[in-house]
Each structure stands twice: as structure tokens, then as C-alpha cells.
Design an enzyme around this catalytic site. Structure first.
Site, PDB file in Angstrom:
ATOM      1  N   HIS A 142     -41.472  25.874 -49.163  1.00  0.00           N
ATOM      2  CA  HIS A 142     -41.665  25.234 -48.224  1.00  0.00           C
ATOM      3  C   HIS A 142     -40.603  25.111 -47.305  1.00  0.00           C
ATOM      4  CE1 HIS A 142     -43.370  21.781 -45.464  1.00  0.00           C
ATOM      5  NE2 HIS A 142     -42.398  21.575 -44.918  1.00  0.00           N
ATOM      6  N   GLU A 143     -39.267  24.862 -47.079  1.00  0.00           N
ATOM      7  CA  GLU A 143     -37.588  25.202 -45.999  1.00  0.00           C
ATOM      8  C   GLU A 143     -37.785  26.177 -46.210  1.00  0.00           C
ATOM      9  OE1 GLU A 143     -36.994  22.776 -44.752  1.00  0.00           O
ATOM     10  OE2 GLU A 143     -38.016  21.361 -46.297  1.00  0.00           O
ATOM     11  N   HIS A 146     -40.045  27.995 -43.195  1.00  0.00           N
ATOM     12  CA  HIS A 146     -39.367  27.556 -41.985  1.00  0.00           C
ATOM     13  C   HIS A 146     -38.504  28.492 -40.765  1.00  0.00           C
ATOM     14  CE1 HIS A 146     -40.595  23.441 -41.082  1.00  0.00           C
ATOM     15  NE2 HIS A 146     -40.878  23.150 -42.167  1.00  0.00           N
TER      16      HIS A 146
END
Length: 171
Positions: A142-143, A146
Site C-alpha cells: 500500500h505504501e 503511493h
């Protein structure tokens, strides 16, 4: 310093971040601002683009790595990872209910690789390596998404995303 978190549908959240060539005081200050912001708003991770800085740096809560009996709280222990790279260790899919600081008031089930490794460097330029399964694997992916201009809502069905976008327009 606390920084505002960019919110969907801010188009800057789709921008791809640049690698960090050298770790200097500006990178350390950025990491501290990210940590201050994360601790204030809550969460298990944050990426620099979420605060409007398009450089490849994330912070993740590594206490998620630890196995512990249900109900036992382990204090958050955040790690900074500069120029993180994800390697899929088990491509089988694992589904987690994800949320995001940049996508307020919405959670959705996202299928991600079951087990991954994250490699990068710490703020001293030393190699850093994590391997994660399940929820921690989802957090790492998820990170780093980004940093590539992707949000978790880019990974859900068109219908679910449309419902969220409609809800946001009403606010």
C-alpha cells in the site's frame, strides 16, 4: 512539523515520486515531518506523496511484524525506508480490508500478494530489509503504491470506487 495530508481526488496523488539520490538534512527533516503527521493523524504507514512531497520515502509500523496474543498491545515502532523496492515472495492473493489517510471515511477489501519483501535504506544509508505476510504485506505494498501514484481505490471494482466518489461529491 505536522503537514496536511492530501485527500482524494487531489490529482497530485497520481504523481510518480522521484528517487532520493542522497540522504541529507532535508530528507531527515521530511522523515520527521512524516512521522509527526502519522503519529498525529494515526495509521500504520505514510508515504511522502501523501504530504505533497514526491520523493521515494515511506514510514511503516514494524510492530505489525510481531506475532502476539490477541488483546496484547505492542507499541508502534515506526521505520523509515528510503527508496523502497517490493519483491513478491508469494504471489498468492491475500485479501485485507484497507483504508488510507488520503481516502477518508472509506475502507474496502483489496487483493494483494500474500508475502513480499521490502528493501531500501534507512536514514543513515544502511540497507534495510523487511519480509511481511498478510496484513503487514498489504501495508508494505500500500505504501509503495503511493510512490507510484496509486491509491488502494485504484485496485477495487469500478462500482465500489464510483460509490465512494459519489459519496465524496455530496460532502
Amino acid at each position: 512539523m505536522l503537514r496536511p495530508v492530501l485527500q482524494f481526488p487531489d490529482p497530485r496523488l497520481t504523481k510518480v515520486s522521484e528517487p532520493i539520490e542522497s540522504i541529507d538534512d532535508s530528507v531527515r527533516e521530511l522523515a520527521q515531518d512524516m512521522l509527526d503527521t502519522l503519529k498525529t493523524v494515526g495509521g500504520v504507514g505514510i508515504a511522502a506523496p501523501q504530504i505533497g512531497v514526491f520523493r521515494r520515502i515511506v514510514i511503516v509500523d514494524v510492530s505489525l511484524l510481531e506475532e502476539h496474543p490477541e488483546g496484547v498491545e505492542i507499541p508502534q515502532d515506526f521505520r523509515v525506508v528510503v527508496n523502497p523496492v517490493i519483491t513478491v515472495l508469494d504471489p498468492a492473493k491475500h485479501i485485507e480490508n484497507e483504508g488510507c489517510l488520503s481516502v477518508p471515511d472509506f475502507r474496502a477489501k483489496v487483493a494483494r500478494s500474500k508475502r513480499v519483501a521490502m528493501d531500501g535504506t534507512d536514514l543513515d544509508g544502511k540497507p534495510i530489509h523487511f519480509e511481511g505476510e498478510g496484513y503487514f504485506s498489504a501495508c508494505l505494498q500500500h505504501e509503495t503504491d503511493h510512490l507510484d501514484g496509486k491509491l488502494f481505490i485504484d485496485r477495487i471494482s469500478y462500482l465500489k470506487r464510483s460509490m465512494y466518489e459519489k459519496k465524496m461529491k455530496k460532502k
